[in-house]
Design a protein around this motif. Sequence first.
Motif, PDB file in Angstrom:
ATOM      1  N   MET A 259     -94.777   7.423 -24.654  1.00 13.99           N
ATOM      2  CA  MET A 259     -94.689   8.866 -24.419  1.00 13.99           C
ATOM      3  C   MET A 259     -95.703   9.282 -23.363  1.00 13.99           C
ATOM      4  SD  MET A 259     -95.077  11.997 -27.167  1.00 13.99           S
ATOM      5  CE  MET A 259     -93.575  11.477 -28.003  1.00 13.99           C
ATOM      6  N   SER A 260     -95.293  10.179 -22.480  1.00 10.31           N
ATOM      7  CA  SER A 260     -96.198  10.697 -21.464  1.00 10.31           C
ATOM      8  C   SER A 260     -97.243  11.594 -22.114  1.00 10.31           C
ATOM      9  CB  SER A 260     -95.413  11.498 -20.417  1.00 10.31           C
ATOM     10  OG  SER A 260     -96.282  12.210 -19.570  1.00 10.31           O
ATOM     11  N   ARG A 261     -98.486  11.474 -21.682  1.00  9.45           N
ATOM     12  CA  ARG A 261     -99.559  12.288 -22.247  1.00  9.45           C
ATOM     13  C   ARG A 261     -99.531  13.711 -21.707  1.00  9.45           C
ATOM     14  NH1 ARG A 261    -104.717  13.683 -20.896  1.00  9.45           N
ATOM     15  NH2 ARG A 261    -104.618  12.521 -18.951  1.00  9.45           N
ATOM     16  N   LEU A 262     -99.127  13.874 -20.456  1.00 13.50           N
ATOM     17  CA  LEU A 262     -99.198  15.173 -19.807  1.00 13.50           C
ATOM     18  C   LEU A 262     -97.871  15.910 -19.768  1.00 13.50           C
ATOM     19  CD1 LEU A 262    -101.449  14.252 -16.733  1.00 13.50           C
ATOM     20  CD2 LEU A 262    -102.147  15.072 -18.990  1.00 13.50           C
ATOM     21  N   LEU A 263     -96.763  15.182 -19.885  1.00 13.56           N
ATOM     22  CA  LEU A 263     -95.444  15.773 -19.704  1.00 13.56           C
ATOM     23  C   LEU A 263     -94.586  15.641 -20.957  1.00 13.56           C
ATOM     24  CD1 LEU A 263     -94.588  14.365 -16.154  1.00 13.56           C
ATOM     25  CD2 LEU A 263     -95.197  16.737 -16.705  1.00 13.56           C
ATOM     26  N   THR A 264     -93.706  16.610 -21.134  1.00 14.33           N
ATOM     27  CA  THR A 264     -92.618  16.522 -22.095  1.00 14.33           C
ATOM     28  C   THR A 264     -91.330  16.377 -21.306  1.00 14.33           C
ATOM     29  OG1 THR A 264     -93.723  17.871 -23.780  1.00 14.33           O
ATOM     30  CG2 THR A 264     -91.317  17.772 -23.852  1.00 14.33           C
ATOM     31  N   LEU A 265     -90.570  15.318 -21.560  1.00 16.99           N
ATOM     32  CA  LEU A 265     -89.287  15.104 -20.909  1.00 16.99           C
ATOM     33  C   LEU A 265     -88.202  15.061 -21.987  1.00 16.99           C
ATOM     34  CD1 LEU A 265     -91.514  13.397 -19.092  1.00 16.99           C
ATOM     35  CD2 LEU A 265     -89.469  12.870 -17.782  1.00 16.99           C
ATOM     36  N   ARG A 266     -87.214  15.955 -21.860  1.00 20.66           N
ATOM     37  CA  ARG A 266     -86.125  16.026 -22.821  1.00 20.66           C
ATOM     38  C   ARG A 266     -84.814  15.986 -22.063  1.00 20.66           C
ATOM     39  NH1 ARG A 266     -86.901  20.918 -26.888  1.00 20.66           N
ATOM     40  NH2 ARG A 266     -85.644  19.536 -28.193  1.00 20.66           N
ATOM     41  N   ALA A 267     -83.849  15.250 -22.594  1.00 14.86           N
ATOM     42  CA  ALA A 267     -82.575  15.079 -21.889  1.00 14.86           C
ATOM     43  C   ALA A 267     -81.405  15.255 -22.840  1.00 14.86           C
ATOM     44  CB  ALA A 267     -82.509  13.707 -21.236  1.00 14.86           C
ATOM     45  N   GLY A 268     -80.384  15.989 -22.362  1.00 15.74           N
ATOM     46  CA  GLY A 268     -79.127  16.072 -23.079  1.00 15.74           C
ATOM     47  C   GLY A 268     -78.386  14.745 -23.004  1.00 15.74           C
ATOM     48  N   PRO A 269     -77.292  14.587 -23.750  1.00 10.90           N
ATOM     49  CA  PRO A 269     -76.617  13.285 -23.871  1.00 10.90           C
ATOM     50  C   PRO A 269     -76.220  12.659 -22.534  1.00 10.90           C
ATOM     51  CG  PRO A 269     -75.807  14.777 -25.537  1.00 10.90           C
ATOM     52  CD  PRO A 269     -76.702  15.598 -24.647  1.00 10.90           C
ATOM     53  N   HIS A 270     -75.588  13.434 -21.637  1.00 12.67           N
ATOM     54  CA  HIS A 270     -75.181  12.850 -20.356  1.00 12.67           C
ATOM     55  C   HIS A 270     -76.382  12.512 -19.499  1.00 12.67           C
ATOM     56  CE1 HIS A 270     -72.759  12.026 -16.809  1.00 12.67           C
ATOM     57  NE2 HIS A 270     -73.617  12.776 -16.122  1.00 12.67           N
ATOM     58  N   ALA A 271     -77.347  13.424 -19.424  1.00 16.19           N
ATOM     59  CA  ALA A 271     -78.547  13.159 -18.628  1.00 16.19           C
ATOM     60  C   ALA A 271     -79.279  11.938 -19.162  1.00 16.19           C
ATOM     61  CB  ALA A 271     -79.459  14.377 -18.637  1.00 16.19           C
ATOM     62  N   LEU A 272     -79.340  11.797 -20.471  1.00 16.24           N
ATOM     63  CA  LEU A 272     -80.026  10.651 -21.068  1.00 16.24           C
ATOM     64  C   LEU A 272     -79.327   9.350 -20.684  1.00 16.24           C
ATOM     65  CD1 LEU A 272     -82.368   9.922 -22.994  1.00 16.24           C
ATOM     66  CD2 LEU A 272     -80.711  10.017 -24.873  1.00 16.24           C
ATOM     67  N   GLN A 273     -78.010   9.354 -20.687  1.00 12.08           N
ATOM     68  CA  GLN A 273     -77.249   8.172 -20.295  1.00 12.08           C
ATOM     69  C   GLN A 273     -77.540   7.792 -18.848  1.00 12.08           C
ATOM     70  OE1 GLN A 273     -72.999   8.747 -20.356  1.00 12.08           O
ATOM     71  NE2 GLN A 273     -72.564   6.571 -20.437  1.00 12.08           N
ATOM     72  N   VAL A 274     -77.575   8.794 -17.968  1.00 12.65           N
ATOM     73  CA  VAL A 274     -77.847   8.529 -16.552  1.00 12.65           C
ATOM     74  C   VAL A 274     -79.252   7.973 -16.372  1.00 12.65           C
ATOM     75  CG1 VAL A 274     -78.147   9.612 -14.290  1.00 12.65           C
ATOM     76  CG2 VAL A 274     -76.204  10.254 -15.731  1.00 12.65           C
ATOM     77  N   ILE A 275     -80.233   8.587 -17.031  1.00 17.37           N
ATOM     78  CA  ILE A 275     -81.624   8.165 -16.876  1.00 17.37           C
ATOM     79  C   ILE A 275     -81.810   6.748 -17.413  1.00 17.37           C
ATOM     80  CG2 ILE A 275     -84.001   8.629 -17.579  1.00 17.37           C
ATOM     81  CD1 ILE A 275     -82.878  10.579 -15.521  1.00 17.37           C
ATOM     82  N   ARG A 276     -81.216   6.447 -18.542  1.00 15.67           N
ATOM     83  CA  ARG A 276     -81.364   5.105 -19.116  1.00 15.67           C
ATOM     84  C   ARG A 276     -80.636   4.058 -18.285  1.00 15.67           C
ATOM     85  NH1 ARG A 276     -80.734   6.520 -25.621  1.00 15.67           N
ATOM     86  NH2 ARG A 276     -82.937   7.121 -25.939  1.00 15.67           N
ATOM     87  N   SER A 277     -79.618   4.488 -17.554  1.00 17.16           N
ATOM     88  CA  SER A 277     -78.856   3.557 -16.730  1.00 17.16           C
ATOM     89  C   SER A 277     -79.579   3.200 -15.442  1.00 17.16           C
ATOM     90  CB  SER A 277     -77.483   4.153 -16.413  1.00 17.16           C
ATOM     91  OG  SER A 277     -76.775   3.368 -15.489  1.00 17.16           O
ATOM     92  N   ARG A 278     -80.163   4.215 -14.764  1.00 13.25           N
ATOM     93  CA  ARG A 278     -80.744   3.927 -13.445  1.00 13.25           C
ATOM     94  C   ARG A 278     -81.990   4.738 -13.119  1.00 13.25           C
ATOM     95  NH1 ARG A 278     -75.457   5.821 -12.965  1.00 13.25           N
ATOM     96  NH2 ARG A 278     -75.204   7.974 -12.212  1.00 13.25           N
ATOM     97  N   GLY A 279     -82.637   5.310 -14.136  1.00  8.64           N
ATOM     98  CA  GLY A 279     -83.851   6.063 -13.880  1.00  8.64           C
ATOM     99  C   GLY A 279     -83.538   7.415 -13.264  1.00  8.64           C
ATOM    100  N   LEU A 280     -84.561   8.068 -12.742  1.00 11.24           N
ATOM    101  CA  LEU A 280     -84.393   9.359 -12.088  1.00 11.24           C
ATOM    102  C   LEU A 280     -84.257   9.138 -10.591  1.00 11.24           C
ATOM    103  CD1 LEU A 280     -84.292  12.409 -12.092  1.00 11.24           C
ATOM    104  CD2 LEU A 280     -86.800  12.460 -12.140  1.00 11.24           C
ATOM    105  N   GLN A 281     -83.039   9.361 -10.072  1.00 11.89           N
ATOM    106  CA  GLN A 281     -82.732   9.145  -8.663  1.00 11.89           C
ATOM    107  C   GLN A 281     -82.304  10.462  -8.017  1.00 11.89           C
ATOM    108  OE1 GLN A 281     -83.016   6.130  -7.229  1.00 11.89           O
ATOM    109  NE2 GLN A 281     -83.463   5.010  -9.123  1.00 11.89           N
ATOM    110  N   LEU A 282     -82.740  10.674  -6.802  1.00 13.99           N
ATOM    111  CA  LEU A 282     -82.377  11.898  -6.094  1.00 13.99           C
ATOM    112  C   LEU A 282     -80.875  12.074  -6.006  1.00 13.99           C
ATOM    113  CD1 LEU A 282     -82.952  14.399  -4.381  1.00 13.99           C
ATOM    114  CD2 LEU A 282     -83.188  12.896  -2.393  1.00 13.99           C
ATOM    115  N   ASP A 283     -80.148  11.013  -5.747  1.00 12.56           N
ATOM    116  CA  ASP A 283     -78.696  11.121  -5.590  1.00 12.56           C
ATOM    117  C   ASP A 283     -77.985  11.621  -6.845  1.00 12.56           C
ATOM    118  OD1 ASP A 283     -78.920  10.290  -3.022  1.00 12.56           O
ATOM    119  OD2 ASP A 283     -78.098   8.281  -3.332  1.00 12.56           O
ATOM    120  N   ASP A 284     -78.656  11.513  -7.998  1.00 12.53           N
ATOM    121  CA  ASP A 284     -78.047  11.960  -9.249  1.00 12.53           C
ATOM    122  C   ASP A 284     -78.284  13.437  -9.543  1.00 12.53           C
ATOM    123  OD1 ASP A 284     -76.824   9.566 -10.127  1.00 12.53           O
ATOM    124  OD2 ASP A 284     -78.773   8.792 -10.782  1.00 12.53           O
TER     125      ASP A 284
END
Length: 353
Positions: free
Chosen positions: A1-26
Amino acid sequence: MSRLLTLRAGPHALQVIRSRGLQLDDVDIVPGASGGAKWLVIGGLDRYLFGDFLQGSRPRPLHVIGSSIGSWRAACLGQHDPVAALARGHHGYIYKQLYTPKPPVAEVTRVLSAILDDILGDDGARQVVEHPTFRTHVLAARGRGLAASERRLALIAALGSAATANAVARRSLQLHFARYVFHSAGDVTPFAHLQDLPTTHRPLTAHNLRQVLLASGSIPLLMEGVRIPGEEGIYWDGGVLDYHLDLDYGPGDGIVLYPHFYGHIVPGWFDKSLPWRRASGHNLDRVLLVAPSPEFVRSLPGGKIPDRRDFFAFAVDERMRRWQATLDASAALGEELRALVNSGRVADVVQPW
């Protein structure tokens, strides 16, 4: 867990992030919430996202939408040098808000108008509406009935009636305010389908942008209502209807990247005191929310995020000191997100919504 940030993702966003991280093209959409001085706590996030992460080349437009201070942040992003625009806005917001005791609405409007002019500079309006990549959307609320008046007693009556009716049903707000979206996206706006409240779309131009931005941040009873060139009626703060932008962001393979002050989303201004009125469900499906963690907030002066009450709680010099300290501390949020993105570790710290 990040100490400074809270990151929360809905189901589709979570799938995208787990698949390829956070990418500008997404990233398809970037929202910005109302909140006044709260924008200072994510200043460091904005500097990284606006000045670095979002500046890469991309195959399609990126849509930015904001209400109130969120729309002013969008206007920073849409300029050629967004970090410089943010710096002008942050400096003005901290150091140029000097008021007489119990200032009239005309004084508050004048002071904040000057800060907005600093943000836009000589050519900012044209840069925003002609940006080759970013399509800017600004939310404002057109007054209806008593809310179309600038007379204080009429406004008090309108706001009281709206708050009472909203506690029963959010859609009742349409009796008092109409949602307007001024944007530079033409027919390709992803918000053409909005149906939760009656919505009117109007073009955002270099000629009307300043007044649209001013309207989007004009809190009833605190500032003057705004007349927008080419439009009828009086316009008020977009946060009255869309406080934290609990919107249907539409279908798509990409995500909604939402830098926010809080780890939750409140639909409208009148919902702040209604703990059961928090965003959930379909509207969050594509959202990746990035916010300061509770631990980070506890480290700030007074253990809190700046807000409008600080004008009454502190002497001018103390308020300025606290707000500047918060802005300085926020740099760590941007650096933490940068490290997570560059290392591919966003998926390791994101939490399911």
